[in-house]
Write a protein that holds these residues in place. Structure first.
Motif, PDB file in Angstrom:
ATOM      1  N   VAL A   1      -9.583 -44.600  33.412  1.00 44.68           N
ATOM      2  CA  VAL A   1      -9.137 -43.278  32.967  1.00 44.68           C
ATOM      3  C   VAL A   1      -9.954 -42.183  33.643  1.00 44.68           C
ATOM      4  CG1 VAL A   1      -8.939 -41.759  30.979  1.00 44.68           C
ATOM      5  CG2 VAL A   1      -8.301 -44.156  30.773  1.00 44.68           C
ATOM      6  N   MET A   2     -11.267 -42.420  33.756  1.00 46.40           N
ATOM      7  CA  MET A   2     -12.094 -41.383  34.364  1.00 46.40           C
ATOM      8  C   MET A   2     -11.680 -41.131  35.817  1.00 46.40           C
ATOM      9  SD  MET A   2     -16.140 -41.206  35.106  1.00 46.40           S
ATOM     10  CE  MET A   2     -15.972 -41.940  36.715  1.00 46.40           C
ATOM     11  N   LEU A   3     -11.446 -42.206  36.552  1.00 46.75           N
ATOM     12  CA  LEU A   3     -11.081 -42.036  37.962  1.00 46.75           C
ATOM     13  C   LEU A   3      -9.764 -41.281  38.100  1.00 46.75           C
ATOM     14  CD1 LEU A   3     -12.116 -45.564  39.268  1.00 46.75           C
ATOM     15  CD2 LEU A   3     -13.190 -43.384  39.835  1.00 46.75           C
ATOM     16  N   VAL A   4      -8.754 -41.675  37.316  1.00 44.75           N
ATOM     17  CA  VAL A   4      -7.460 -40.984  37.422  1.00 44.75           C
ATOM     18  C   VAL A   4      -7.607 -39.531  36.983  1.00 44.75           C
ATOM     19  CG1 VAL A   4      -5.033 -41.002  36.798  1.00 44.75           C
ATOM     20  CG2 VAL A   4      -6.267 -43.144  36.932  1.00 44.75           C
ATOM     21  N   THR A   5      -8.357 -39.331  35.897  1.00 43.99           N
ATOM     22  CA  THR A   5      -8.523 -37.968  35.389  1.00 43.99           C
ATOM     23  C   THR A   5      -9.195 -37.076  36.429  1.00 43.99           C
ATOM     24  OG1 THR A   5      -8.774 -38.902  33.187  1.00 43.99           O
ATOM     25  CG2 THR A   5      -9.430 -36.624  33.476  1.00 43.99           C
ATOM     26  N   LEU A   6     -10.252 -37.591  37.037  1.00 37.62           N
ATOM     27  CA  LEU A   6     -10.926 -36.806  38.072  1.00 37.62           C
ATOM     28  C   LEU A   6      -9.970 -36.522  39.219  1.00 37.62           C
ATOM     29  CD1 LEU A   6     -14.424 -38.543  38.258  1.00 37.62           C
ATOM     30  CD2 LEU A   6     -13.933 -36.232  37.463  1.00 37.62           C
ATOM     31  N   ALA A   7      -9.264 -37.562  39.666  1.00 35.40           N
ATOM     32  CA  ALA A   7      -8.371 -37.395  40.807  1.00 35.40           C
ATOM     33  C   ALA A   7      -7.283 -36.374  40.497  1.00 35.40           C
ATOM     34  CB  ALA A   7      -7.745 -38.733  41.185  1.00 35.40           C
ATOM     35  N   LEU A   8      -6.732 -36.474  39.297  1.00 33.88           N
ATOM     36  CA  LEU A   8      -5.662 -35.553  38.917  1.00 33.88           C
ATOM     37  C   LEU A   8      -6.194 -34.134  38.813  1.00 33.88           C
ATOM     38  CD1 LEU A   8      -2.699 -35.244  37.876  1.00 33.88           C
ATOM     39  CD2 LEU A   8      -3.617 -35.497  35.587  1.00 33.88           C
ATOM     40  N   SER A   9      -7.379 -33.998  38.181  1.00 32.27           N
ATOM     41  CA  SER A   9      -7.845 -32.644  37.893  1.00 32.27           C
ATOM     42  C   SER A   9      -8.353 -31.928  39.136  1.00 32.27           C
ATOM     43  CB  SER A   9      -8.907 -32.666  36.796  1.00 32.27           C
ATOM     44  OG  SER A   9     -10.010 -33.425  37.210  1.00 32.27           O
ATOM     45  N   ILE A  10      -8.838 -32.671  40.105  1.00 31.65           N
ATOM     46  CA  ILE A  10      -9.328 -32.018  41.324  1.00 31.65           C
ATOM     47  C   ILE A  10      -8.234 -31.111  41.896  1.00 31.65           C
ATOM     48  CG2 ILE A  10      -9.827 -32.411  43.776  1.00 31.65           C
ATOM     49  CD1 ILE A  10     -11.437 -34.845  42.903  1.00 31.65           C
ATOM     50  N   ASN A  11      -7.032 -31.652  41.989  1.00 28.78           N
ATOM     51  CA  ASN A  11      -5.958 -30.846  42.555  1.00 28.78           C
ATOM     52  C   ASN A  11      -5.264 -29.981  41.515  1.00 28.78           C
ATOM     53  OD1 ASN A  11      -5.893 -31.171  45.368  1.00 28.78           O
ATOM     54  ND2 ASN A  11      -5.206 -33.274  45.112  1.00 28.78           N
ATOM     55  N   LEU A  12      -5.141 -30.502  40.300  1.00 30.54           N
ATOM     56  CA  LEU A  12      -4.412 -29.731  39.288  1.00 30.54           C
ATOM     57  C   LEU A  12      -5.168 -28.455  38.921  1.00 30.54           C
ATOM     58  CD1 LEU A  12      -1.794 -29.851  37.878  1.00 30.54           C
ATOM     59  CD2 LEU A  12      -2.832 -31.088  35.998  1.00 30.54           C
ATOM     60  N   ASN A  13      -6.496 -28.516  38.894  1.00 31.53           N
ATOM     61  CA  ASN A  13      -7.278 -27.314  38.626  1.00 31.53           C
ATOM     62  C   ASN A  13      -6.956 -26.214  39.625  1.00 31.53           C
ATOM     63  OD1 ASN A  13      -8.547 -28.371  36.459  1.00 31.53           O
ATOM     64  ND2 ASN A  13     -10.411 -28.961  37.551  1.00 31.53           N
ATOM     65  N   SER A  14      -6.654 -26.618  40.850  1.00 33.65           N
ATOM     66  CA  SER A  14      -6.309 -25.626  41.861  1.00 33.65           C
ATOM     67  C   SER A  14      -4.818 -25.358  41.877  1.00 33.65           C
ATOM     68  CB  SER A  14      -6.719 -26.113  43.247  1.00 33.65           C
ATOM     69  OG  SER A  14      -8.054 -26.489  43.258  1.00 33.65           O
ATOM     70  N   GLY A  15      -4.119 -25.782  40.827  1.00 34.94           N
ATOM     71  CA  GLY A  15      -2.686 -25.502  40.747  1.00 34.94           C
ATOM     72  C   GLY A  15      -1.856 -26.421  41.605  1.00 34.94           C
ATOM     73  N   ARG A  16      -2.428 -27.541  42.029  1.00 35.09           N
ATOM     74  CA  ARG A  16      -1.645 -28.468  42.845  1.00 35.09           C
ATOM     75  C   ARG A  16      -1.383 -29.733  42.048  1.00 35.09           C
ATOM     76  NH1 ARG A  16      -5.566 -26.671  46.965  1.00 35.09           N
ATOM     77  NH2 ARG A  16      -6.846 -28.400  46.276  1.00 35.09           N
ATOM     78  N   PHE A  17      -0.120 -29.921  41.721  1.00 35.69           N
ATOM     79  CA  PHE A  17       0.263 -31.054  40.906  1.00 35.69           C
ATOM     80  C   PHE A  17       0.685 -32.167  41.846  1.00 35.69           C
ATOM     81  CE2 PHE A  17       2.371 -31.783  36.584  1.00 35.69           C
ATOM     82  CZ  PHE A  17       1.934 -33.088  36.605  1.00 35.69           C
TER      83      PHE A  17
END
Lengths: 326, 499, 396, 319
Positions: D49-65
C-alpha cells in the motif's frame, strides 16, 4: 485585408480540429470497409453487429457526457449498469413484466446516480473519489444480489421475453431518441448551457448565480437514465446476467468519450455527440482488429496507439505550449 | 558626459498568434538611470521587458547587455547574469517557504554533496530580506501565509539577492502600501546612485514622472516617443499613449454628487474575520458609491458579501430591504457583480463571447426561462456586443483571445444586458487601456443618470475621486473616512486614511 | 407458427439423417479440403494455462494439418461478450463456432443456428434441459467434456487419494465457488463427499451428492471436522488484494495442515506460501508451470485436461461443416463425457506432459482424428470414452 | 506548532485504527498477530500500500492522474521475473531489475505525456492499455510462474519487507526533500506557471516524477510477484484496480502530512490500511463486506476532510 483572411483561416482551423474525431470515425469506417472487402466479410451482418456492440456504450456515454461536462469523472457507471440490470432481471422474474423491468432498470440507475451526486454535493466531496467508493459498494452489492437470488451464478431473464426488443430498429430508436433528448437538453436549454459554463469555470459560474449542486444532481440523473437504458438494452441483447454483466462498460465509456473528442476537463468545448462518435469509432477499431485476428495483447497495444493519435489530433488546437497540461 | 548603454534592444518583433505584440522595437537604457516605460494595456511594454528578462523569447531582433550579445535562456539565467525583473502578476509560489521562493530554481546553490542544506538556505534568505528592509518576514514561513504585499517583497528579495545590474519593475507598486512602495523606491534610488540601471513600468503617470529620468511611450507594439526629464508633460505623454487627444470627458465632469433617497442595498454590522469589522453602509438609488483602500483592507470581500457570494459571520447584507441569500437571489433583485479577478471570477476564458454574455441573461431571452432559441440568443448577445462595441471576429470567438479591455466589456455585457439596477464593480478598469476606461466611465455615469446604483470598489484613487458621489475609505475591515463629492478632494487626502 | 417451424426442422433433420445414413452406408465419406474453413473459438478466460494450451493445439497443430483457420475471441466476461464475439465470427463468415465459454449456452446455440453456423461445446456439457432443447437442432454439433458428475468424481478421487494415504487435515481452495461456478462447486462437493466416506462423518449433516446443495446454499465451504478428518481452512474467490493474499497465506500455513485441495490454480496461489510438509493437489492443465511445480514437489497431484482433448469436438464440427454430421440413431447431437488425466508424481506428469505439449505427435494426431470424419455416433463415442493416457497411447 | 498537538495529529488515525481493530478482534476472540505468517502478511500489505500510495501521490499531488501505474508494476515484474528465471539470478537482482524497469516504463509514460501534451489522465489510460498488452504479448498470455524457484519465492519475510519499506521511504524523503529536483518539484506543484517562468525546467522534472513513481511500482510489482510466485496476466484495464486501494491511505497520508513529512504520512496511512487488511484476514471477513467497509471508510474520511472546519466548529459549540 490580409489580417482578416488570416483570422478567418484561424477560425476555420479551430472548427476543423474540433471535428477531428468525426474524421477519425470516417477514416476508421473507410479502413474497415477496405479490410472487409479484402477479407470477405459479411458487411450487412457486420453493420448490425457494430450497432449491437456500440449501442450500450453509446447510450451510457451520452448520458455520462453531462457529468464529464462538469469536469467530473464517474468510474462507477459500469458497476451501476450491472446492479440495475440484475435488479431489473430479478423484478422481471418476479413479475413477468417487461415494462416493470424497464422501469426498475432506470429507477435503480437513477437512484444510484442520486446517491453519488448527493453525497458529493452535500458533503463537498470530490466526485471522482466518491464514485471510486461507490464502485466498490456496487461490486459488493452485485455479489450480494447474486447470493440473494440463490440460483447460482446468474440471473437469467427468459430469452423469449426480450427477444422482440433485441432488434436493430429498437436499438436505433432508443439511441436516436435518447440522443435527441440529450442534444436538446445540452444545446437548447438552460441546463446544458449552465453545465458547460460551470464545467469551464466553477468560480465564475458561482458568481453568475449558477447553482452548482442542482446542476450536478441533474447531470447525474441524466447519466443515471442513460445507465438504466443501457442496462435494459444489455438485458435484451444478453438476458443471462452475471456478476460481470456490463463490467467492461465503465472503462469503455471513458475511452469512448475521450476518443470522441470530449475534453476531460469539460467546459464549453464539451460536445454531446462525442460519446456516440467515440463509441462507434471504438467498435469499428475493434472490428478491424478482429478481422486481422490479432493476439489480444498486440491488439490492445495497437488500440492504445491509435487512441493516442486520434485524441492528440483532436486536441491539437487546445494545447498550451508553455506549461504541461494537468 | 558619455552615457554607458547597458540595455539595448534592437529591432525586436514578437507575435502572439495573429497579434503583433512588438513591432521592430528599439530601446536603449543607460547606466545610472531610471527609465520609465509607459503605454496602454497591450502596448507591448511588459512583453519587451519580459523578453529581455528571459521570461519568453522574441521572434526577431537582437538584444545587448553592456555591449555584449544578450540571449538569456530563462529568467533564472538572466538573473544570474545581472538582469532581474519583478513581474506584474503574482510571481511567488504559494506552497513553499519564503526561503525556497527567494532561491526558486537555485536550490543547488546550497548543495553539499547531492543534498540541499535547508538551514543554510533559510539563513541566507533572512539576510537578503533584512538587506532590502523587509525583515518582518520570516524566511522559514510558508509563502501562502503572507499577505499580497509581503509576497511581493519576497519576490523583490529574490531579485535583489542576486545584486542585479539591471532591475525591471513591472507595475508592482499599484497594490502596495506606502511601506512597500518606499522599499521599492529606496531600492531603485540606491541602484541609480550605484550606477546601475532600472526600468520602471507603470500606468500611473504621476508616479512614473516623479520617479523616472527618462520616459519611453509604447503603443500597439511600437515605440512612439521618448521623453527626457525636462520634456515631461502630462498631456503630451497621454496623447502619445493613446495616439489621439481624448475627446469629451474622461471621468464625469459635474461635482453635483446628489443621489436618490431610497436605499437599494446595504450592509448591517457585517463581520467576517479581519475583512469586515462590524461594517455598515448604504447604497442609494442613482448613486455611485466609491470604496477605496489598500488591496487587503476588506473592500473586495465587501463586494462579494453584498452580492451574496460570501456569507458574513454575523450581520447581514440586504437588497431592497431583504437579506441576500445567495448570488441567484441577488441576480433576481437585479444586482450585478463584476469581479476583480477578471480571468477567474468574471469570465470563463475557454468559452465564447456568446456563452459568457448569455449565461447571466438566460432568464431574459430563454423561452420560459428554459428553452434557448439560437435566434433569440444571437440577437441578445449581438445587442450587448454592439452596445459596448466589443471588438471581436464573431460572438463565437473564445474570450481568451480578446484583449484585456474587450474582456472587461464582455464582463460588463453580462450584467448590463440583463438590465441590472445595482452594479457592484470591483476594480472594473484594472488592466484596461485608457480608451476603454473612458468608455466605461461614461457608461457608469450614464447608468447613474438612469437611476441605477453603482458600488465602485477600486484601488485607483483617481477614478474613485473622479467618479464617486460618495467615497468611503476602508482600512483593516473598517470604514475610516467618508468623503462627499467635491472638486478639491485629492489622492493625498485619501491616502492619509488608507495607510 | 413456431411449432410448425420446429416440426419442419425436426422432419428435415430426420430426413437428412436418414439420407446421410444411406450415403454413409453407400460410400465412405470424403474429406474435401479445397476450401478454407473458418472456425470461431469462444474463450472466456484467455489467460488460463488450460485455454492457452488448447489454443496452441488448435493453432499450432490442427491448423497445420487441415485447411482450417481459427479465429479467437477476446477475453469474455459475460453473456453479452459471448454474443458479440459470435456476431463477430458470423460477420467474418465463420462456418462454425467451438465454445469454451459457458455464460449462456442456449443463447449461443440460438444465435449460431439462427445464422446457419455450426456450434459445438468443448470441455463442457449442456445441462439435461439444455440438451433436450438443442439435441435435434441441425446446427448443434454436440458437447464433449467433463460433465458435472465427472467433476464431482474428480474431486472425490483427488481427496480419496490423500485420505487413502492416511492424511486427515485438509484445506480447500474454492476458486469461483463464491460466484457459483458449477464445476468448482461439484469438485469441492466431491472432495467433501470422499472425506465423509472415509472419515465416517458428514458435512453439515449431508453426505455424498447432497453436499452439492449445501455449498450452493452458502456460496462457500465451511471448515470443521468431518468425522475423524478435518477441513482446517477454506479460501474462495479471486480477489487478489492484500486481504485475500493474507487469507491464502494464512490458510497455507495453518498449524497441522497436511493437504491443500484446490479446485484450480493450486500451486499458483499456495505453492510459495505453503508450510513444511504440506502437499498440494489441483485441477488444471498440463502446462509448463505445473511441470515445474510437480518436479519441485510443490504440487503433488494434478487432475489435468490434456490439450488434445478438444481434438474430437473439432473433428465432429469439421465433419458437420463438410456435410457429414455425427448423430445418433434418433438424429441427436453428441453428448459425451470426457475426464482428466491424473498425475500423482513428477514421473507420470512428465510422461503425460511430453505427449501433451508435442506439436508433432500430440495425444490425438491427424491420423486418429481422420478416422472420426463422418463416423457413426457409436464409433465416435467409443473413441472419446477411451480418454485416459494409456488408452489413447494404445490406439497409436 | 505545539509538540502535543503535533503528536496528536500524527498518531490519532493509526492509533484509532489499531484500537478499533484490536477491540473488534478481542470481541471476536481472535488474536490479531497469532502467527509469524500474520506479521509477514501485515508487513506485505504495508509495503504494498505504501509503495502504490507514494507512486500515486507523487503525480496526483501535481494534478497528474496516472492510470498506468498498475500496468507499470505488472510489466516490470513480468520482464524482471522472466529474466531472473532465465539466468537464475538472485532475488536481490530481481528486485533491482524490477525497480529499474519500473523506472524505465514510468519514464516512458512520462515521455509520451510530455511529447503529446495531452491531459495526463488520457495518456495514463492509453499507456495502461499499451503496457498490459505488452506484458500479455511478452509472455504469450501465459503470465510468469516461478512457484518452485525457492530463491525467488523465499523473499517474503518481515525483515525483507521492512527493508523495502525503509529503503523506499528513505529514498523518496531524500529525493523529494533534500535535492534540487525535490525543491523544484515542490515549486512546480503549487506554482506551475511562476516556476516555469522563473526557468525551472518542468519537463525533466516531470519525467523524473514518472520515473520515480515507476520505480516504486516496480518494487510493488516485485512484492506481488514474489508473494505467490506467479504473475497473472490482465487486459482491458484490469491493472488499474490496484490504484483504487491507494486513495484512502493517500488521503490519510495527506492529513498526517500536515504534522510531519508527508511521505511518513503515507507510511502511517499504509500501516492503518495494513491493520484493516489483517483484521479482514483474521476475522475471515467476506469480500463483499470488505468492499463495503472500505468504501464507507473512504467516504467517511473524505467527509471529515472536506468538512473539517464545520466539525471543528461543532466541537467548539459542544464545549
Amino acid at each position: 485585408m490580409e489580417l482578416k483572411s488570416v483570422m478567418n483561416r484561424y477560425g476555420l482551423k479551430q472548427k476543423i480540429f474540433s471535428i477531428a474525431p468525426l474524421f477519425g470515425l470516417i477514416a476508421l469506417v473507410v479502413c474497415f470497409l477496405a479490410a472487409a472487402t479484402a477479407k470477405d466479410l459479411n458487411i450487412a451482418y457486420s453493420m448490425k453487429n457494430i450497432l449491437n456492440q456500440s449501442v450500450v456504450v453509446a447510450v451510457i456515454a451520452t448520458g455520462a457526457i453531462f457529468i464529464y461536462t462538469l469536469g467530473s469523472f464517474d468510474i462507477s457507471l459500469g458497476a451501476s449498469a450491472c446492479v440495475s440490470a440484475l435488479v431489473g432481471g430479478m423484478v422481471y422474474n418476479a413479475t413477468g413484466s417487461v415494462t416493470l423491468m424497464f422501469l426498475t432498470c432506470v429507477g435503480v440507475a437513477v437512484a444510484i446516480a442520486l446517491i453519488n451526486s448527493v453525497l458529493a454535493s452535500v458533503f463537498n466531496l470530490p466526485v471522482f473519489v466518491t464514485t471510486v467508493a461507490m464502485l466498490s459498494v456496487l461490486n459488493a452489492v452485485v455479489l450480494m444480489l447474486i447470493n440473494i437470488n440463490g440460483t447460482g451464478s446468474q440471473i437469467a431473464v427468459p430469452t423469449d421475453a426480450v427477444a422482440g426488443l433485441n432488434t436493430t430498429w429498437f436499438k436505433l430508436l432508443v439511441l436516436v431518441l435518447f440522443f435527441a433528448v440529450c442534444l436538446f437538453v445540452f444545446d437548447f436549454t438552460k441546463i446544458g448551457r449552465l453545465q458547460k459554463f460551470l464545467g469551464g469555470n466553477p468560480v465564475c459560474a458561482k458568481l453568475s448565480g449558477i447553482n452548482n449542486k442542482r446542476l450536478a444532481i441533474i447531470a447525474f440523473v441524466m447519466s443515471g437514465i442513460a445507465v438504466g437504458l443501457g442496462s435494459f438494452l444489455s438485458i435484451t441483447y444478453a438476458p443471462t446476467l452475471t456478476k460481470n454483466t456490463a463490467s467492461s462498460v465503465g472503462m469503455d465509456v471513458i475511452i469512448s468519450i475521450v476518443f470522441g473528442g470530449m475534453p476531460v476537463s469539460g467546459g464549453a468545448r464539451s460536445r454531446i455527440y462525442a460519446a456516440v462518435v467515440g463509441a462507434f469509432s471504438m467498435t469499428f477499431l475493434n472490428q478491424i482488429m478482429v478481422m486481422f485476428n490479432l493476439n489480444s495483447g498486440i491488439g490492445q497495444m495497437v488500440k492504445a496507439v491509435i487512441f493516442l493519435i486520434v485524441v492528440s489530433l483532436a486536441m491539437s488546437n487546445q494545447r498550451n505550449k508553455e506549461i504541461l497540461p494537468r | 558626459m558619455e552615457r554607458k548603454a547597458v540595455v539595448e534592444i534592437r529591432d525586436m518583433t514578437k507575435n502572439f498568434g495573429i497579434t503583433r505584440a512588438l513591432d521592430r522595437v528599439d530601446i536603449t537604457v543607460y547606466a545610472g538611470e531610471i527609465c520609465g516605460l509607459i503605454g496602454e494595456n497591450g502596448s507591448g511594454k511588459s512583453t519587451a521587458t519580459s523578453i529581455y528578462a528571459g521570461m519568453q523569447s522574441c521572434d526577431n531582433g537582437q538584444m545587448f547587455f553592456k555591449g555584449e550579445r544578450w540571449q538569456p535562456s530563462s529568467m533564472m539565467d538572466a538573473l544570474e547574469h545581472g538582469v532581474g525583473m519583478i513581474v506584474q502578476e503574482n510571481g511567488t509560489v504559494p506552497g513553499i517557504t519564503v526561503a525556497e521562493n527567494i532561491f526558486l530554481g537555485e536550490s543547488a546553490r546550497f548543495r553539499k554533496g547531492p543534498l540541499i542544506r535547508r538551514t543554510e538556505m533559510i539563513r541566507k534568505a533572512n539576510e537578503i530580506l533584512k538587506s532590502i528592509g523587509a525583515d518582518h518576514i520570516e524566511a522559514s514561513a510558508v509563502t501562502a501565509s503572507l499577505d499580497f504585499q509581503d509576497r511581493k517583497l519576497v519576490e523583490i528579495a529574490r531579485v535583489m539577492g542576486k545584486k542585479p545590474e539591471v532591475l525591471v519593475v513591472d507595475e508592482t507598486t499599484t497594490a502596495l502600501s506606502q511601506k512597500g512602495r518606499d522599499i521599492i523606491y529606496d531600492i531603485m534610488d540606491k541602484m541609480k546612485t550605484d550606477g546601475k540601471t532600472v526600468i520602471f513600468i507603470s500606468h500611473d503617470l504621476d508616479e512614473i514622472m516623479e520617479v523616472c529620468d527618462r520616459l519611453t511611450v509604447l503603443r500597439d507594439g511600437k515605440i512612439i516617443r521618448t521623453f527626457e526629464k525636462d520634456e515631461f508633460d502630462e498631456e503630451a505623454v497621454k496623447t502619445s499613449m493613446i495616439g489621439r487627444e481624448l475627446k469629451g470627458d474622461y471621468y464625469r465632469s459635474d461635482y453635483d454628487g446628489s443621489y436618490g433617497q431610497e436605499v437599494v442595498a446595504e450592509l448591517r454590522q457585517a463581520n467576517l474575520g479581519d475583512q469586515l469589522k462590524n461594517l455598515s453602509l448604504q447604497l442609494h438609488k442613482g448613486e455611485i458609491l466609491g470604496i477605496g483602500g489598500l488591496s487587503h483592507c476588506g473592500m473586495h470581500t465587501l463586494g462579494k458579501v453584498l452580492f451574496g457570494a460570501v456569507k458574513p459571520e454575523s450581520g447581514e447584507a440586504l437588497v431592497h430591504g431583504k437579506p441576500v441569500r445567495d448570488e441567484a437571489y441577488a441576480m433576481k433583485e437585479k444586482v450585478g457583480y463584476v469581479a476583480k479577478d477578471r480571468d477567474v471570477e468574471s469570465l470563463c476564458l475557454d468559452a465564447s463571447i456568446r456563452d459568457n454574455i448569455s449565461v447571466a441573461g438566460l432568464d431574459q431571452f430563454a423561452v420560459s426561462r428554459f428553452l434557448i432559441l439560437p435566434s433569440k440568443e444571437k440577437a441578445y448577445v449581438k445587442q450587448q456586443v454592439d452596445d459596448l462595441s466589443i471588438k471581436c471576429r464573431s460572438a463565437e470567438q473564445y474570450v481568451s483571445a480578446l484583449s484585456g479591455g474587450n474582456k472587461q466589456k464582455v464582463a460588463f455585457g453580462k450584467w448590463t444586458g440583463r438590465g441590472s439596477e445595482i452594479l457592484i464593480l470591483d476594480c472594473p478598469t484594472r488592466g484596461v487601456d485608457i480608451g476603454v476606461k473612458q468608455a466605461m466611465y461614461q457608461l457608469m455615469y450614464r447608468m447613474k443618470k438612469e437611476g441605477k446604483s453603482i458600488l465602485l470598489i477600486s484601488e485607483e484613487m483617481a477614478e474613485l475621486i473622479g467618479m464617486s458621489d460618495r467615497l468611503i475609505v476602508m482600512k483593516d475591515g473598517e470604514i475610516k473616512k467618508e468623503f462627499r463629492r467635491e472638486e478639491k478632494l485629492s489622492e493625498s487626502d485619501m491616502i492619509r486614511y488608507m495607510i | 407458427m413456431k411449432k410448425w417451424r420446429r416440426l419442419t426442422a425436426f422432419l428435415l433433420t430426420a430426413a437428412m439423417v436418414l439420407m446421410m445414413a444411406c450415403t454413409v452406408m453407400a460410400e465412405a465419406p470424403e474429406m474435401d479440403e479445397s476450401e478454407t474453413v473458418k472456425i470461431g473459438v469462444l474463450v472466456s478466460d484467455t489467460t488460463s494455462a488450460e485455454a492457452l494450451a488448447f489454443r496452441a493445439y488448435y493453432e499450432e497443430y490442427i491448423q497445420n494439418q487441415y485447411n482450417v483457420n481459427f479465429m479467437y475471441s477476446d477475453e469474455l466476461k459475460d453473456s453479452a461478450g459471448e454474443a458479440s464475439a459470435i456476431d463477430n465470427f458470423i460477420a467474418n463468415n465463420c462456418k462454425a463456432v467451438i465454445s469454451l465459454s459457458s455464460f449462456d449456452r442456449p443463447a449461443q446455440i440460438a444465435q449460431c443456428s439462427g445464422a446457419g453456423v455450426y456450434y459445438a461445446v468443448a470441455t463442457g456439457t449442456l445441462t439435461d434441459e439444455e440438451y433436450e432443447a438443442a439435441k435435434t437442432n441441425e446446427y448443434y454439433v454436440g458437447a464433449i467434456g467433463p460433465d458435472l458428475m465427472t467433476e464431482y468424481q474428480t474431486g472425490y478421487d483427488m481427496a480419496k487419494y490423500f485420505l487413502d494415504e492416511g492424511k486427515t487435515k485438509f484445506a480447500i481452495f474454492g476458486g469461483a465457488i463464491p460466484y457459483y461456478t458449477d464445476m468448482h462447486i461439484y469438485r469441492a462437493a466431491g472432495m467433501l463427499a470422499a472425506m465423509c466416506d472415509v472419515g465416517e462423518g458428514s458435512y453439515k449433516d449431508a453426505t455424498g451428492m447432497d453436499i452439492i446443495g449445501k455449498i450452493y446454499e452458502d456460496g462457500a465451504v465451511e471448515t470443521g471436522a468431518i468425522g475423524n478428518v478435518e477441513v482446517v481452512g477454506y479460501v474462495g474467490g479471486y480477489d487478489m488484494d492484500d486481504a485475500w493474499f493474507g487469507k491464502c497465506g494464512e490458510m497455507a500455513q495453518t498449524e497441522g495442515l497436511e493437504v491443500i485441495l484446490a479446485v484450480g490454480n493450486g500451486s499458483d496461489f499456495f505453492g510459495a506460501a505453503k508450510g513444511e510438509g504440506v502437499q498440494i493437489a489441483s485441477v488444471d492443465a498440463y502446462a509448463d508451470s505445473y511441470k515445474e511445480a510437480m518436479e519441485a514437489g510443490t504440487l503433488n497431484y494434478l487432475a489435468g485436461k490434456f490439450s488434445a482433448s478438444i481434438g474430437p469436438i473439432f473433428m465432429a464440427t469439421y465433419s458437420a461443416v463438410k456435410g457429414y454430421p455425427i448423430r445418433d440413431a434418433e438424429g441427436n447431437a453428441l453428448a459425451l463425457s470426457q475426464g482428466y488425466w491424473v498425475a500423482d508424481s513428477a514421473e507420470t506428469f512428465n510422461t503425460y506432459y511430453a505427449v501433451d505439449s508435442s506439436k508433432e505427435e500430440p495425444a490425438y494426431t491427424k491420423e486418429m482424428l481422420d478416422g472420426l470424419f463422418g463416423s457413426s455416433y457409436d464409433d465416435f463415442a467409443a473413441f472419446v470414452s477411451a480418454y485416459t493416457f494409456d488408452e489413447i497411447q494404445g490406439l497409436k | 506548532m505545539k509538540m502535543t498537538k503535533r503528536l496528536f495529529g500524527i498518531f490519532t488515525i493509526p492509533a484509532a485504527v489499531l484500537i478499533v481493530v484490536l477491540a473488534v478482534s478481542r470481541i471476536q476472540g481472535v488474536a490479531l498477530f497469532a502467527t509469524e505468517g500474520n506479521w509477514v502478511s501485515f508487513f506485505r500489505s504495508v509495503a504494498n500500500v505504501m509503495l502504490v500510495t507514494l507512486a500515486l501521490s507523487i503525480n496526483l499531488n501535481s494534478g497528474r492522474f496516472d492510470f498506468s501505474i498498475g500496468s507499470v508494476a505488472l510489466l516490470s515484474s513480468v520482464i524482471s521475473a522472466t529474466i531472473s528465471i532465465q539466468y537464475q539470478l538472485p532475488v536481490g537482482i530481481m528486485l533491482l531489475l524490477s525497480v529499474v524497469l519500473g523506472a524505465v516504463f514510468g519514464f516512458l509514460s512520462g515521455l509520451v505525456y510530455v511529447i503529446v501534451k495531452l491531459p495526463p489522465i488520457i495518456v495514463g489510460l492509453a499507456m495502461a492499455l499499451f503496457y498490459e498488452g505488452l506484458a500479455f504479448a511478452v509472455t504469450g498470455g501465459y503470465g510468469v510462474s516461478f512457484v518452485n524457484n525457492t530463491e525467488l519465492v523465499g523473499f517474503p519475510s518481515v525483515r525483507n519487507y521492512s527493508l523495502i519499506i525503509v529503503a523506499a521511504l528513505a529514498a523518496v524523503i531524500l529525493i523529494f526533500d533534500y535535492t534540487k529536483f525535490g525543491y523544484n518539484y515542490k515549486a512546480l506543484l503549487s506554482g506551475q506557471k511562476v516556476s516555469v517562468h522563473i526557468g525551472i525546467r518542468e519537463i525533466p522534472n516531470t519525467l523524473i516524477c514518472y520515473g520515480i513513481a515507476g520505480a516504486l511500482m516496480g518494487a510493488q510489482g516485485f512484492i506481488t510477484a514474489t508473494n505467490t510466485g506467479t504473475i497473472q496476466m490482465t487486459l482491458n484495464f484490469g491493472s488499474i484496480g490496484a490504484m483504487f486501494a491507494a486513495f484512502l491511505p493517500m488521503f490519510i497520508g495527506g492529513y498526517i502530512g500536515r504534522y510531519i513529512n508527508d511521505k511518513i504520512g503515507c507510511l502511517l496511512g499504509a500501516v492503518s490500511m495494513g491493520l484493516v487488511s489483517l483484521a479482514y484476514v483474521r476475522m475471515d471477513v467476506d469480500s463483499s463486506v470488505q468492499q463495503i467497509i472500505s468504501a464507507l471508510l473512504l467516504v467517511c474520511f473524505l467527509i471529515f476532510l472536506n468538512n473539517e472546519q464545520k466539525f471543528k466548529n461543532l466541537v467548539k459549540q459542544g464545549r
